[in-house]
Scaffold this motif. Structure first.
Motif, PDB file in Angstrom:
ATOM      1  N   THR A 103      32.317  38.565  54.398  1.00 37.61           N
ATOM      2  CA  THR A 103      33.684  39.073  54.348  1.00 37.61           C
ATOM      3  C   THR A 103      34.327  38.777  53.002  1.00 37.61           C
ATOM      4  O   THR A 103      34.153  37.696  52.444  1.00 37.61           O
ATOM      5  CB  THR A 103      34.535  38.431  55.468  1.00 37.61           C
ATOM      6  N   TRP A 104      35.085  39.763  52.522  1.00 41.15           N
ATOM      7  CA  TRP A 104      35.878  39.587  51.311  1.00 41.15           C
ATOM      8  C   TRP A 104      37.294  40.068  51.607  1.00 41.15           C
ATOM      9  O   TRP A 104      37.485  41.073  52.303  1.00 41.15           O
ATOM     10  CB  TRP A 104      35.322  40.419  50.152  1.00 41.15           C
ATOM     11  N   ILE A 105      38.288  39.365  51.105  1.00 43.24           N
ATOM     12  CA  ILE A 105      39.675  39.795  51.221  1.00 43.24           C
ATOM     13  C   ILE A 105      40.223  39.891  49.812  1.00 43.24           C
ATOM     14  O   ILE A 105      40.119  38.931  49.032  1.00 43.24           O
ATOM     15  CB  ILE A 105      40.491  38.837  52.105  1.00 43.24           C
ATOM     16  N   LEU A 106      40.788  41.068  49.487  1.00 46.35           N
ATOM     17  CA  LEU A 106      41.230  41.277  48.111  1.00 46.35           C
ATOM     18  C   LEU A 106      42.341  42.315  48.050  1.00 46.35           C
ATOM     19  O   LEU A 106      42.429  43.188  48.909  1.00 46.35           O
ATOM     20  CB  LEU A 106      40.056  41.743  47.252  1.00 46.35           C
ATOM     21  N   GLY A 110      47.822  47.058  45.036  1.00 46.48           N
ATOM     22  CA  GLY A 110      48.978  46.500  45.728  1.00 46.48           C
ATOM     23  C   GLY A 110      48.845  46.366  47.230  1.00 46.48           C
ATOM     24  O   GLY A 110      49.790  45.957  47.901  1.00 46.48           O
ATOM     25  N   THR A 111      47.680  46.693  47.796  1.00 46.47           N
ATOM     26  CA  THR A 111      47.446  46.577  49.239  1.00 46.47           C
ATOM     27  C   THR A 111      46.307  45.595  49.491  1.00 46.47           C
ATOM     28  O   THR A 111      45.305  45.615  48.776  1.00 46.47           O
ATOM     29  CB  THR A 111      47.068  47.954  49.835  1.00 46.47           C
ATOM     30  N   MET A 112      46.478  44.734  50.522  1.00 48.02           N
ATOM     31  CA  MET A 112      45.411  43.789  50.863  1.00 48.02           C
ATOM     32  C   MET A 112      44.356  44.482  51.718  1.00 48.02           C
ATOM     33  O   MET A 112      44.692  45.252  52.628  1.00 48.02           O
ATOM     34  CB  MET A 112      45.967  42.582  51.628  1.00 48.02           C
ATOM     35  N   TYR A 113      43.095  44.225  51.400  1.00 49.06           N
ATOM     36  CA  TYR A 113      41.974  44.811  52.127  1.00 49.06           C
ATOM     37  C   TYR A 113      41.044  43.712  52.623  1.00 49.06           C
ATOM     38  O   TYR A 113      40.836  42.711  51.943  1.00 49.06           O
ATOM     39  CB  TYR A 113      41.178  45.773  51.228  1.00 49.06           C
TER      40      TYR A 113
END
Length: 183
Positions: A103-106, A110-113
């Motif tokens: 999992t990656w959160i980035l 301007g939007t978190m994915y």
């Protein structure tokens, strides 16, 4: 936040490729009342039951992962609540998910994915939706191309050179490696 007057006895977070699902279970130990919520939506409600112990089975997520809450007596009028996910204890399920999911959160534009690679199927999910991908073999390994929002990205799969470690998966956005998020 727990509402006053509820019989909330257990809350679990189940991390699946399509997102993090919150399971809440209420159990009235005098009336036998059972309320089961998944992502704040009531999916089971029994106001009166004679049998205070037993199981409640249900499904979670887009892939309809089977879950079961097991209610067992531990003495007097106290009970133990455990969750089984995909036929495994919650602890074993988490250990397995950590092996098969990356999992990656980035932020992108301007939007978190939340990007998830299912290593067993090689499917890629972006914010809970399985995305279209194109694989390309390179000198370094395999690049699996897809989009995060409007931005191109790819997962690079390379050999670690070590049998125990296996294949290393790295998310690349704008030719920059994104650090893995440990759930």
């Amino acid at each position: 936040m727990v509402e006053a007057g509820t019989d909330l006895v257990a809350v679990w977070e189940v991390h699946l490729a399509d997102g993090i699902h919150v399971i809440e279970f209420e159990h009235g130990t005098t009336s036998g009342k059972r309320v089961l919520k998944v992502d704040r939506e009531v999916i089971l409600k029994n106001d009166w039951m004679f049998k205070l112990v037993g199981t409640e089975s249900f499904k979670v997520g887009k892939n309809k992962t089977p879950c079961t809450i097991v209610i067992e007596p531990v003495g007097g009028f106290t009970y133990q609540y455990s969750l089984e996910v995909a036929g495994k204890s919650f602890k074993k399920f988490i250990e397995n998910q950590n092996k098969i999911m990356k999992t990656w959160i980035l932020p992108v534009d301007g939007t978190m994915y939340r990007v998830v690679l299912e290593k067993d199927t090689l499917d890629i999910w972006v914010n809970g939706t399985k995305v279209e991908m194109a694989a390309e073999f390179t000198d370094d390994g395999t690049e699996t191309h897809f989009a995060i929002g409007t931005q191109p990205a790819y997962v690079l799969a390379v050999s670690s050179g070590n049998k125990r470690e296996g294949i290393i998966h790295v998310l690349m956005v704008h030719d920059t490696e994104v650090p893995e998020f440990v759930e």
